[in-house]
Design a protein around this motif. Structure first.
Motif, mmCIF file in Angstrom:
data_model
loop_
_atom_site.group_PDB
_atom_site.id
_atom_site.type_symbol
_atom_site.label_atom_id
_atom_site.label_comp_id
_atom_site.label_asym_id
_atom_site.label_seq_id
_atom_site.Cartn_x
_atom_site.Cartn_y
_atom_site.Cartn_z
ATOM 1 N N PHE A 56 34.123 -33.946 27.038
ATOM 2 C CA PHE A 56 33.322 -34.615 25.912
ATOM 3 C C PHE A 56 34.411 -35.722 25.248
ATOM 4 O O PHE A 56 35.631 -34.773 24.845
ATOM 5 N N VAL A 57 34.349 -36.745 25.014
ATOM 6 C CA VAL A 57 35.213 -37.478 24.289
ATOM 7 C C VAL A 57 34.323 -38.131 23.284
ATOM 8 O O VAL A 57 33.297 -38.842 23.406
ATOM 9 N N THR A 58 35.122 -38.241 22.037
ATOM 10 C CA THR A 58 34.361 -39.121 21.031
ATOM 11 C C THR A 58 35.199 -40.314 20.612
ATOM 12 O O THR A 58 36.572 -39.982 20.474
ATOM 13 N N GLY A 64 31.440 -46.600 13.499
ATOM 14 C CA GLY A 64 30.616 -45.319 13.549
ATOM 15 C C GLY A 64 31.192 -44.607 14.870
ATOM 16 O O GLY A 64 32.219 -44.928 15.451
ATOM 17 N N VAL A 65 30.875 -43.736 15.623
ATOM 18 C CA VAL A 65 31.356 -42.738 16.674
ATOM 19 C C VAL A 65 30.174 -42.832 17.705
ATOM 20 O O VAL A 65 29.187 -43.189 17.672
ATOM 21 N N VAL A 66 30.620 -42.738 18.844
ATOM 22 C CA VAL A 66 30.214 -42.772 20.337
ATOM 23 C C VAL A 66 30.523 -41.654 20.892
ATOM 24 O O VAL A 66 31.743 -41.269 21.143
ATOM 25 N N ASN A 67 29.460 -40.599 21.457
ATOM 26 C CA ASN A 67 29.738 -39.445 22.264
ATOM 27 C C ASN A 67 29.907 -39.718 23.820
ATOM 28 O O ASN A 67 28.560 -40.440 23.889
ATOM 29 N N VAL A 68 30.818 -39.471 24.487
ATOM 30 C CA VAL A 68 30.868 -39.940 25.913
ATOM 31 C C VAL A 68 30.937 -38.491 26.707
ATOM 32 O O VAL A 68 31.860 -37.545 26.229
ATOM 33 N N ILE A 69 30.148 -38.435 27.538
ATOM 34 C CA ILE A 69 30.435 -37.221 28.550
ATOM 35 C C ILE A 69 30.903 -37.858 29.921
ATOM 36 O O ILE A 69 30.417 -38.752 30.435
ATOM 37 N N VAL A 90 34.478 -47.585 27.771
ATOM 38 C CA VAL A 90 33.437 -46.853 28.678
ATOM 39 C C VAL A 90 32.260 -47.519 29.071
ATOM 40 O O VAL A 90 31.567 -48.024 28.006
ATOM 41 N N THR A 91 32.011 -47.617 30.424
ATOM 42 C CA THR A 91 30.763 -48.078 30.920
ATOM 43 C C THR A 91 29.832 -47.009 31.487
ATOM 44 O O THR A 91 30.539 -46.233 31.991
ATOM 45 N N GLY A 92 28.686 -46.833 30.912
ATOM 46 C CA GLY A 92 27.878 -45.809 31.624
ATOM 47 C C GLY A 92 26.570 -46.038 31.058
ATOM 48 O O GLY A 92 26.066 -47.067 30.481
ATOM 49 N N HIS A 102 24.326 -40.297 23.698
ATOM 50 C CA HIS A 102 25.690 -39.941 24.703
ATOM 51 C C HIS A 102 25.607 -41.179 25.588
ATOM 52 O O HIS A 102 24.463 -41.713 25.869
ATOM 53 N N VAL A 103 26.931 -41.585 26.006
ATOM 54 C CA VAL A 103 27.102 -42.240 27.217
ATOM 55 C C VAL A 103 27.701 -41.502 28.243
ATOM 56 O O VAL A 103 28.616 -40.680 28.026
ATOM 57 N N ILE A 104 26.917 -41.584 29.295
ATOM 58 C CA ILE A 104 27.102 -40.888 30.524
ATOM 59 C C ILE A 104 28.309 -41.845 31.105
ATOM 60 O O ILE A 104 27.892 -42.818 31.805
#
Length: 137
Positions: A56-58, A64-69, A90-92, A102-104
């Motif tokens: 998990f990357v923030t 603001g913030v983006v949560n990435v899986i 990050v592209t997802g 979230h962005v996968i």
């Protein structure tokens, strides 16, 4: 822009904006499962032992913030960027669940050199406090 405490005008730095990236403040606009690109400073990396290789990357941008899986297969393909990048693109696929977005991740790119543009704009490129971390051998 007025400073929140003093009311005086402040000059915000010109953030380096990677091309074709959606700011965190606009993540509610695309539909579920849309393919998007985001970018920001890495403020958190988590790899829980119970997550079976998921990271998990923030990321944080100026809005603001983006949560990435990052699933294990993607982590293996982009390991260096995921582990050492200070600023990532990050592209997802966009996923919403329980009012959390979230962005996968499908691709992860280390764009840390863009931070040098920000430091140069603030005349801090020669300040040792802002030096990049040394390479671990």
């Amino acid at each position: 822009m007025p400073h929140p405490r003093s009311g005086q005008q402040t000059s915000l730095p010109s953030w380096p904006r990677p091309p074709h990236c959606l700011p965190a403040a606009r993540l509610q606009e695309p539909p579920e499962n849309a393919r998007i690109t985001v970018a920001g400073l890495v403020i958190l990396r988590q790899r829980p032992g119970t997550a079976k290789g998921v990271i998990f990357v923030t990321l944080e941008d100026e809005t603001g913030v983006v949560n990435v899986i990052v699933w294990r297969k993607i982590y293996e393909a982009f390991r260096r960027a995921v582990i050492s990048g200070r600023m990532l693109r990050v592209t997802g696929r966009l996923q919403r669940a329980h009012s959390v977005t979230h962005v996968i991740a499908e691709t992860v790119e280390d764009i840390s050199p863009m931070l040098d543009l920000l430091l140069a704009d603030q005349h801090r490129q020669d300040d040792p406090a802002f030096a990049p971390p040394s390479e671990l051998g």
